[in-house]
Enzyme design. Structure first.
Site, PDB file in Angstrom:
ATOM      1  N   TYR A  95      52.203  96.495  72.986  1.00  0.00           N
ATOM      2  CA  TYR A  95      53.327  97.263  73.525  1.00  0.00           C
ATOM      3  C   TYR A  95      53.004  98.753  73.584  1.00  0.00           C
ATOM      4  O   TYR A  95      51.912  99.187  73.191  1.00  0.00           O
ATOM      5  CB  TYR A  95      54.578  97.017  72.687  1.00  0.00           C
ATOM      6  CG  TYR A  95      54.595  97.638  71.301  1.00  0.00           C
ATOM      7  CD1 TYR A  95      55.515  98.637  70.983  1.00  0.00           C
ATOM      8  CD2 TYR A  95      53.724  97.212  70.302  1.00  0.00           C
ATOM      9  CE1 TYR A  95      55.560  99.196  69.707  1.00  0.00           C
ATOM     10  CE2 TYR A  95      53.764  97.761  69.031  1.00  0.00           C
ATOM     11  CZ  TYR A  95      54.685  98.756  68.735  1.00  0.00           C
ATOM     12  OH  TYR A  95      54.721  99.301  67.487  1.00  0.00           O
ATOM     13  N   ASP A  97      53.845 102.398  72.214  1.00  0.00           N
ATOM     14  CA  ASP A  97      54.440 103.036  71.044  1.00  0.00           C
ATOM     15  C   ASP A  97      54.029 104.510  71.022  1.00  0.00           C
ATOM     16  O   ASP A  97      52.842 104.821  70.916  1.00  0.00           O
ATOM     17  CB  ASP A  97      53.971 102.337  69.765  1.00  0.00           C
ATOM     18  CG  ASP A  97      54.674 102.853  68.522  1.00  0.00           C
ATOM     19  OD1 ASP A  97      55.786 103.391  68.646  1.00  0.00           O
ATOM     20  OD2 ASP A  97      54.096 102.734  67.432  1.00  0.00           O
ATOM     21  N   SER A 104      49.344  95.196  67.625  1.00  0.00           N
ATOM     22  CA  SER A 104      49.709  94.842  66.259  1.00  0.00           C
ATOM     23  C   SER A 104      49.232  93.423  66.012  1.00  0.00           C
ATOM     24  O   SER A 104      49.726  92.475  66.636  1.00  0.00           O
ATOM     25  CB  SER A 104      51.226  94.928  66.061  1.00  0.00           C
ATOM     26  OG  SER A 104      51.676  96.257  66.200  1.00  0.00           O
ATOM     27  N   ARG A 240      57.515  94.968  52.447  1.00  0.00           N
ATOM     28  CA  ARG A 240      56.297  95.169  53.237  1.00  0.00           C
ATOM     29  C   ARG A 240      55.850  96.606  53.024  1.00  0.00           C
ATOM     30  O   ARG A 240      56.538  97.542  53.443  1.00  0.00           O
ATOM     31  CB  ARG A 240      56.565  94.897  54.724  1.00  0.00           C
ATOM     32  CG  ARG A 240      55.365  95.197  55.638  1.00  0.00           C
ATOM     33  CD  ARG A 240      55.713  94.895  57.097  1.00  0.00           C
ATOM     34  NE  ARG A 240      56.788  95.730  57.586  1.00  0.00           N
ATOM     35  CZ  ARG A 240      56.648  96.761  58.422  1.00  0.00           C
ATOM     36  NH1 ARG A 240      55.444  97.118  58.835  1.00  0.00           N
ATOM     37  NH2 ARG A 240      57.693  97.439  58.834  1.00  0.00           N
TER      38      ARG A 240
END
Length: 505
Positions: A95, A97, A104, A240
């Site tokens: 994507y 960003d 990713s 995370r």
């Protein structure tokens, strides 16, 4: 737990158009994503991102930043329909960003697997460049972290941890580790300072851009420890850890050590096994100084007055890990942990004797060796623009242009994974995480997927009046072992959903 845990890497790629420095990077990045997606038959409308569980302003210190005071770059939970955003069959996200194309990787469970799927991202970006080159002037992509003119973009790591681990323990033990870790995993760059105004060479591409010890931001006031609390998993059980301080690595060994040693330190933190206070005085300033010293002799001062080189500090962590592993597992290590410990000791030994001995394993050393060759041959100094050009060329994703790739083809680096493994990972997801379910659904039912995210797949199935969301909050479910047979016998998404409903009922 040893080095094995759920982890992944997010890499923003540098982007440019030959001969057009003013080209719009957001538009270009969209072209990169669309070029690859269209080549794979992926339509953005059928493979977009599910933002329902995104929470970028939730802070691990126990509060949530107000949207009114957040920088626009932090609002990653707001969908921008003008930006390309797709999920791939290998379970990854591709994507736009912050005006960069980002890959990713899917969730994996070992540092070696992280290397494989990170390198798969390089091939994906390379294919986009190849396709866009058919209409000159095309687009160039670089796996690096700065343009040398003051802009920096990230290579972020993600590690799933136990929620019960106090965040203060993570901060206390990780800050000194990250200050020193760069000597193993830095990618090196020409120029000192954020805008590279001062001549010289430094170990890390990212270090000069960090300004505070702890914080929520990722693009301004960058912190050594990022506090974003967005687990993409069962929030009561997991956190995370979002690590933004790493460099983009090309060398397999450096990449393996970046993930593997960090995972080991986190395992010790979770197990309350670090019984030494390794706190570094003035960590941000020290981070910069370490990066500016390719001799690796810069002394770090600990809170108790001890003075150590970064390599000596890493030896302290290594020895703590070795002791903990012996006590916890009686020396019976899994292959992944044994591999990380072996390379950790070998690389530290070489860096301690003479950093240039690590040129086959460590990115910044390999780059410095090449740069020094140009300096010696042509009588250049570090202010010469030709060295800056070589720095950028090093990370070009094209195999015939990228200097690293040309040297790799000549056998100049230690390789841990095969080209066949990487090529397979371009299209295939890991088999031992929920990425398997996500990726295989995209492969089998592409026209019936409305959106997906790390913890969900949303189906648009004929005959249903509403979208059907399948949550995946347990990262170690949805593996080939648990859902492979189910996917094999489900000819369409409707059958899959009926089977899932029956199994859960």
């Amino acid at each position: 737990m040893t080095v094995r845990r759920v982890m992944g890497i997010e890499t923003e790629y540098g982007i440019s158009v030959p001969g057009d420095p003013a080209a719009n990077p957001m538009l270009l990045s969209g072209q990169v994503v669309h070029a690859y997606a269209s080549a794979q038959g992926i339509r953005a409308a059928h493979a977009s991102w599910d933002y329902a569980d995104e929470a970028p302003l939730r802070d691990a210190r126990g509060f949530e930043m107000g949207r009114g005071v957040a920088d626009a770059s932090q609002l990653t939970d707001e969908e921008d329909p003008s930006l390309a955003n797709v999920v791939l069959t290998n379970g990854s996200r591709l994507y736009v960003d912050h005006a960069h194309p980002e890959y990713s990787s899917p969730e994996v469970t070992s540092p070696r697997a992280a290397v494989v799927w990170d390198r798969a991202g390089e091939l994906i970006m390379r294919e986009s460049v190849r396709r866009l080159s058919q209409v000159p002037p095309g687009v160039n992509l670089y796996k690096n972290n700065t343009d040398g003119k003051g802009a920096s973009y990230g290579t972020h790591e993600n590690y799933l941890m136990r929620r019960e681990t106090p965040f203060s323990d993570i901060v206390r033990h990780l800050i000194p580790f990250f200050v020193a870790r760069q000597v193993m995993s830095g990618s090196g760059r020409v120029g000192i300072g954020q805008d590279s105004r001062t001549a010289g060479f430094q170990i890390s591409q990212r270090s000069d851009f960090f300004e505070v010890e702890v914080g929520l931001e990722t693009t301004l006031k960058r912190p050594i420890i990022n506090t974003r609390d967005e687990p993409h998993a069962v929030a009561d059980l997991y956190r995370r850890l979002h690590v933004i301080i790493g460099d983009a690595n090309h060398c397999d060994v450096a990449n393996l050590l970046k993930l593997g040693t960090t995972s080991l330190v986190l395992a010790m933190v979770e197990d309350h096994a670090i019984d030494e206070d390794l706190t570094v005085s003035r960590p941000v300033a020290t981070l910069h100084r370490v990066s500016h010293d390719p001799t690796c002799r810069e002394l770090l001062e600990l809170r108790d007055g001890t003075r150590l080189t970064p390599v000596q500090l890493l030896w302290r962590y290594h020895d703590l890990a070795e002791k903990w592993l012996e006590e916890r597992y009686a020396g019976e290590l899994d292959d992944d942990t044994a591999e990380v410990m072996r390379w950790w000791a070998l690389v530290l030994d070489r860096l301690e004797r003479d950093p240039m001995e690590a040129s086959r394993e460590v990115d910044w050393v390999a780059k410095l060796k090449v740069m020094q060759g140009y300096i010696d041959r042509d009588g250049l100094d570090w202010s010469d623009h030709r060295l800056r050009a070589v720095d950028i060329q090093w990370s070009d994703v094209r195999p015939d242009k990228g200097l690293f790739h040309r040297l790799r083809a000549a056998g100049r680096f230690e390789e841990l994974v095969t080209d066949d493994e990487v090529l397979d990972a371009v299209h295939e997801p890991p088999v031992d995480t929920r990425a398997y379910f996500r990726g295989k659904c995209l492969e089998k039912y592409p026209d019936q997927i409305a959106a997906a995210s790390w913890d969900s797949v949303i189906f648009d199935v004929p005959g249903h009046t509403s979208l059907q969301r399948v949550p995946m909050l347990e990262p170690l479910r949805g593996t080939r072992a648990t859902v492979g047979p189910l996917l094999d016998r489900s000819a369409d998404a409707a059958t899959l959903l009926r089977e899932l409903a029956s199994a859960s009922g």
